[in-house]
Every structure is written in C-alpha cells, then in structure tokens.
Design a protein around this motif. Sequence first.
Motif, PDB file in Angstrom:
ATOM      1  N   VAL A  38       0.855  -1.189   0.000  1.00 43.71           N
ATOM      2  CA  VAL A  38       0.000   0.000   0.000  1.00 43.71           C
ATOM      3  C   VAL A  38       0.889   1.235   0.000  1.00 43.71           C
ATOM      4  CG1 VAL A  38      -1.705   1.327   1.314  1.00 43.71           C
ATOM      5  CG2 VAL A  38      -1.869  -1.173   1.212  1.00 43.71           C
ATOM      6  N   THR A  39       0.773   2.052  -1.045  1.00 40.07           N
ATOM      7  CA  THR A  39       1.605   3.257  -1.146  1.00 40.07           C
ATOM      8  C   THR A  39       0.789   4.542  -1.152  1.00 40.07           C
ATOM      9  OG1 THR A  39       1.613   3.107  -3.568  1.00 40.07           O
ATOM     10  CG2 THR A  39       3.420   2.018  -2.381  1.00 40.07           C
ATOM     11  N   SER A  40      -0.522   4.410  -1.272  1.00 33.99           N
ATOM     12  CA  SER A  40      -1.393   5.593  -1.248  1.00 33.99           C
ATOM     13  C   SER A  40      -2.760   5.199  -0.723  1.00 33.99           C
ATOM     14  CB  SER A  40      -1.526   6.202  -2.655  1.00 33.99           C
ATOM     15  OG  SER A  40      -2.311   5.366  -3.479  1.00 33.99           O
ATOM     16  N   VAL A  41      -3.539   6.199  -0.343  1.00 36.48           N
ATOM     17  CA  VAL A  41      -4.862   5.923   0.201  1.00 36.48           C
ATOM     18  C   VAL A  41      -5.767   5.284  -0.843  1.00 36.48           C
ATOM     19  CG1 VAL A  41      -5.812   8.207  -0.355  1.00 36.48           C
ATOM     20  CG2 VAL A  41      -6.758   6.909   1.556  1.00 36.48           C
ATOM     21  N   THR A  42      -5.530   5.562  -2.118  1.00 40.15           N
ATOM     22  CA  THR A  42      -6.372   4.980  -3.165  1.00 40.15           C
ATOM     23  C   THR A  42      -6.200   3.467  -3.282  1.00 40.15           C
ATOM     24  OG1 THR A  42      -4.665   5.502  -4.815  1.00 40.15           O
ATOM     25  CG2 THR A  42      -6.433   7.115  -4.517  1.00 40.15           C
ATOM     26  N   ASP A  43      -5.083   2.943  -2.769  1.00 40.51           N
ATOM     27  CA  ASP A  43      -4.865   1.494  -2.792  1.00 40.51           C
ATOM     28  C   ASP A  43      -5.865   0.761  -1.897  1.00 40.51           C
ATOM     29  OD1 ASP A  43      -2.730   1.588  -4.575  1.00 40.51           O
ATOM     30  OD2 ASP A  43      -1.232   1.779  -2.978  1.00 40.51           O
ATOM     31  N   LEU A  44      -6.453   1.474  -0.966  1.00 37.12           N
ATOM     32  CA  LEU A  44      -7.402   0.839  -0.048  1.00 37.12           C
ATOM     33  C   LEU A  44      -8.682   0.418  -0.763  1.00 37.12           C
ATOM     34  CD1 LEU A  44      -7.124   3.102   3.139  1.00 37.12           C
ATOM     35  CD2 LEU A  44      -5.690   1.181   2.416  1.00 37.12           C
ATOM     36  N   ALA A  45      -8.904   0.945  -1.963  1.00 38.42           N
ATOM     37  CA  ALA A  45     -10.103   0.590  -2.721  1.00 38.42           C
ATOM     38  C   ALA A  45      -9.949  -0.737  -3.442  1.00 38.42           C
ATOM     39  CB  ALA A  45     -10.426   1.694  -3.722  1.00 38.42           C
ATOM     40  N   LYS A  46      -8.736  -1.268  -3.496  1.00 35.50           N
ATOM     41  CA  LYS A  46      -8.497  -2.541  -4.165  1.00 35.50           C
ATOM     42  C   LYS A  46      -9.118  -3.695  -3.370  1.00 35.50           C
ATOM     43  CE  LYS A  46      -4.050  -1.043  -6.118  1.00 35.50           C
ATOM     44  NZ  LYS A  46      -2.573  -1.284  -6.136  1.00 35.50           N
ATOM     45  N   SER A  47      -9.761  -4.592  -4.064  1.00 37.32           N
ATOM     46  CA  SER A  47     -10.421  -5.729  -3.404  1.00 37.32           C
ATOM     47  C   SER A  47      -9.420  -6.678  -2.747  1.00 37.32           C
ATOM     48  CB  SER A  47     -11.272  -6.504  -4.423  1.00 37.32           C
ATOM     49  OG  SER A  47     -10.456  -6.983  -5.491  1.00 37.32           O
ATOM     50  N   SER A  48      -8.185  -6.630  -3.206  1.00 38.54           N
ATOM     51  CA  SER A  48      -7.152  -7.509  -2.653  1.00 38.54           C
ATOM     52  C   SER A  48      -6.561  -6.997  -1.334  1.00 38.54           C
ATOM     53  CB  SER A  48      -6.021  -7.678  -3.668  1.00 38.54           C
ATOM     54  OG  SER A  48      -5.436  -6.412  -3.983  1.00 38.54           O
ATOM     55  N   VAL A  49      -6.877  -5.761  -0.970  1.00 35.92           N
ATOM     56  CA  VAL A  49      -6.327  -5.151   0.247  1.00 35.92           C
ATOM     57  C   VAL A  49      -7.332  -5.264   1.387  1.00 35.92           C
ATOM     58  CG1 VAL A  49      -5.437  -3.046   1.300  1.00 35.92           C
ATOM     59  CG2 VAL A  49      -4.928  -3.540  -1.098  1.00 35.92           C
ATOM     60  N   LYS A  50      -6.916  -5.920   2.445  1.00 35.09           N
ATOM     61  CA  LYS A  50      -7.783  -6.069   3.619  1.00 35.09           C
ATOM     62  C   LYS A  50      -7.641  -4.820   4.501  1.00 35.09           C
ATOM     63  CE  LYS A  50      -5.839  -9.954   4.791  1.00 35.09           C
ATOM     64  NZ  LYS A  50      -5.515 -11.179   5.575  1.00 35.09           N
ATOM     65  N   VAL A  51      -8.766  -4.149   4.696  1.00 38.40           N
ATOM     66  CA  VAL A  51      -8.751  -2.866   5.406  1.00 38.40           C
ATOM     67  C   VAL A  51      -9.590  -2.919   6.681  1.00 38.40           C
ATOM     68  CG1 VAL A  51      -9.264  -0.394   5.239  1.00 38.40           C
ATOM     69  CG2 VAL A  51      -8.470  -1.644   3.214  1.00 38.40           C
ATOM     70  N   ALA A  52      -9.066  -2.291   7.729  1.00 40.32           N
ATOM     71  CA  ALA A  52      -9.810  -2.134   8.987  1.00 40.32           C
ATOM     72  C   ALA A  52     -10.174  -0.662   9.143  1.00 40.32           C
ATOM     73  CB  ALA A  52      -8.977  -2.591  10.169  1.00 40.32           C
ATOM     74  N   LEU A  53     -11.409  -0.393   9.521  1.00 37.17           N
ATOM     75  CA  LEU A  53     -11.880   0.973   9.748  1.00 37.17           C
ATOM     76  C   LEU A  53     -12.627   1.046  11.071  1.00 37.17           C
ATOM     77  CD1 LEU A  53     -13.432   1.818   6.239  1.00 37.17           C
ATOM     78  CD2 LEU A  53     -11.156   2.454   7.077  1.00 37.17           C
ATOM     79  N   CYS A  54     -12.793   2.257  11.556  1.00 39.15           N
ATOM     80  CA  CYS A  54     -13.640   2.465  12.725  1.00 39.15           C
ATOM     81  C   CYS A  54     -15.103   2.387  12.285  1.00 39.15           C
ATOM     82  CB  CYS A  54     -13.386   3.848  13.326  1.00 39.15           C
ATOM     83  SG  CYS A  54     -11.833   4.007  14.221  1.00 39.15           S
ATOM     84  N   GLN A  55     -15.956   2.054  13.209  1.00 39.82           N
ATOM     85  CA  GLN A  55     -17.388   2.055  12.927  1.00 39.82           C
ATOM     86  C   GLN A  55     -17.808   3.459  12.474  1.00 39.82           C
ATOM     87  OE1 GLN A  55     -19.040   0.658  16.623  1.00 39.82           O
ATOM     88  NE2 GLN A  55     -18.374  -1.456  16.291  1.00 39.82           N
ATOM     89  N   PRO A  56     -18.793   3.564  11.589  1.00 38.86           N
ATOM     90  CA  PRO A  56     -19.139   4.846  10.968  1.00 38.86           C
ATOM     91  C   PRO A  56     -19.564   5.957  11.921  1.00 38.86           C
ATOM     92  CG  PRO A  56     -20.803   3.173  10.500  1.00 38.86           C
ATOM     93  CD  PRO A  56     -19.633   2.461  11.075  1.00 38.86           C
ATOM     94  N   GLN A  57     -20.107   5.609  13.091  1.00 34.98           N
ATOM     95  CA  GLN A  57     -20.542   6.645  14.035  1.00 34.98           C
ATOM     96  C   GLN A  57     -19.415   7.168  14.915  1.00 34.98           C
ATOM     97  OE1 GLN A  57     -21.076   3.436  14.419  1.00 34.98           O
ATOM     98  NE2 GLN A  57     -20.951   2.826  16.579  1.00 34.98           N
ATOM     99  N   VAL A  58     -18.265   6.489  14.873  1.00 33.43           N
ATOM    100  CA  VAL A  58     -17.107   6.875  15.673  1.00 33.43           C
ATOM    101  C   VAL A  58     -16.334   7.960  14.925  1.00 33.43           C
ATOM    102  CG1 VAL A  58     -14.962   6.015  16.713  1.00 33.43           C
ATOM    103  CG2 VAL A  58     -17.004   4.565  16.660  1.00 33.43           C
ATOM    104  N   PRO A  59     -15.772   8.957  15.628  1.00 34.07           N
ATOM    105  CA  PRO A  59     -15.046  10.040  14.952  1.00 34.07           C
ATOM    106  C   PRO A  59     -14.029   9.583  13.912  1.00 34.07           C
ATOM    107  CG  PRO A  59     -15.349  10.613  17.233  1.00 34.07           C
ATOM    108  CD  PRO A  59     -15.888   9.216  17.078  1.00 34.07           C
ATOM    109  N   CYS A  60     -13.233   8.539  14.223  1.00 37.11           N
ATOM    110  CA  CYS A  60     -12.242   8.086  13.241  1.00 37.11           C
ATOM    111  C   CYS A  60     -12.913   7.456  12.022  1.00 37.11           C
ATOM    112  CB  CYS A  60     -11.240   7.117  13.870  1.00 37.11           C
ATOM    113  SG  CYS A  60     -11.960   5.662  14.642  1.00 37.11           S
ATOM    114  N   GLY A  61     -14.118   6.942  12.193  1.00 39.73           N
ATOM    115  CA  GLY A  61     -14.883   6.411  11.065  1.00 39.73           C
ATOM    116  C   GLY A  61     -15.414   7.540  10.198  1.00 39.73           C
TER     117      GLY A  61
END
Length: 271
Positions: free
Chosen positions: A143-166
């Motif tokens: 992963v070299t840029s934030v746009t790489d997170l859209a790739k289906s091959s990249v497993k991403v962890a995010l905060c729940q949507p109601q949480v500030p970081c989400g």
Amino acid sequence: MRRATLAIAALAVAAVAGCSSSSSSSSSAPSASSSSSSSPAAGSSAAATGTITVFAASSLKETFTTLGKQFEAAHPGDTVKFSFGASSTLATQITDGAPADVFASAAPKNMETVVSAGDASSPQDFAKNTAEVAVPPSNPANVTSVTDLAKSSVKVALCQPQVPCGVVAAGVFKNAGITVKPVTLQPDVKSVLTQVELGNVDAGVVYVTDVKAAGSKVKGVTIPANLNASTLYPIAAISSSKELSIAQAFVAYVLSPAGQSVLSAAGFEKP
C-alpha cells in the motif's frame, strides 16, 4: 480551752482538703493555652484533594496518561483516573448518568450531545488531528497511497461509521473519490491500530498521532493534504461533577502551555 483547740484543728484540716481539691481539678482540666496548641489555628484548612475521572477519546490515551501524571505532580493529593473509548460511546455513557468529571471528545458532534443534554457547557477546542493510513512494517499488500485501499485484494480495517475516526475516514474516501469495503469495523481507533499491528489486515485508517505512538509496530502512509480530513477535540468539565474545581483545573491544564506542549510532541495540531 480544749474545745477552742479542737475547733481550730478542724478548720485547718478543712482548709488543707479544700486546697488539695482545687489543685487536683485545676491540674486535670486543660488550660486555654494547651487547648489552642493542640487544635488547628483559626482560619486554617487542609489542602483540598480529590479524585476525578476523565472520559477521553481513545486517540488521547498516550498524551492524557502523561498529562494526568503531570497534573497530579502539580496538584499534590489530587488523583486523575481515565476511561478511554470511542467518543460516541463515552458521550452516551455520560448522558446516561455515568460518573464522569471531564469529557474530552475526538469530535465536536459528540461533545454537542453532552452539552445538549445539560451535562456540560462552554467546551473548548484543545487539539486537531488528521488521518493517516497505517500498514504493517513489512507492508505485505504494498500500500503506497490511500487509493490502494479501494483494491479488493487489500484487507482494510476501519472504525465504525458513528465513531469520529470512522467519520474522518469517510471524509477521506469522499475526497479521494473511492469506495472502500473494510473486512472489519472496530469500536475505536486503537482497535483499528491493533488489527494492523497484529497483521490481521493490510491497512487501517487511523490518526497521525496513532501512527507516531505505535513507533516501529506500524508504518505510516501519508494522505495528501488535498484528500485528507481532520477533526477537532473539545474538552469540558461535567456539570454534575462532585469535584468540579479539580475537573476545571484539569481542563485548564490541558489548555495551558504545558498541556499543549505534550499534545504537540505527540503529533496533534493546534485547533
């Protein structure tokens, strides 16, 4: 003559007994001077001490732990305890009656929830934070840029949507024009960071301060300023606090140059 002698002797005995009784009672009762020396002087009082509980966003864990120790050193006898978690969860706990003395939120929205409920007033912004992508040190998905997170091959962890970081992550994705499908949604930013540290995911969206605090456990991928999103951190004393003066003093300490210095060193920006 004999009667007169007996009368005089009787009077002498009575006089001696009276003197003895007077001497005994005066020695057993405390004098005014001894009483005043053993009790506090008029108008004096012991230093006020107490314990406060600070509800703070999990992204503040390292900095507020440090600030708590510094505050205690500057206020002998006072104790600061912390409850760290997602700001949205903490706000709900406070409005439900949880015994908090100070609330430090990672977003104005969650502070407004507490203020609207009448549990706090006049919050003040004390810091600002921006997003950053965290990846394992080996960066297995390259992963070299934030746009790489859209790739289906990249497993991403995010905060729940109601949480500030989400909310911040959603802002970043909107700015970048990408759609990201996370493999896990975590309750707070530290939980996202843990997923990255354990290698359970290829990347996670956290804050700049979290990447810095993690040190060598993760690697940061910077998000360009034109795509990034940020959040403000407000703080306020809880109106129902039983140690309101100490709570207000802690808020003042966070806003002071000493408090701001600790936050700045951790990567937080001025609001």
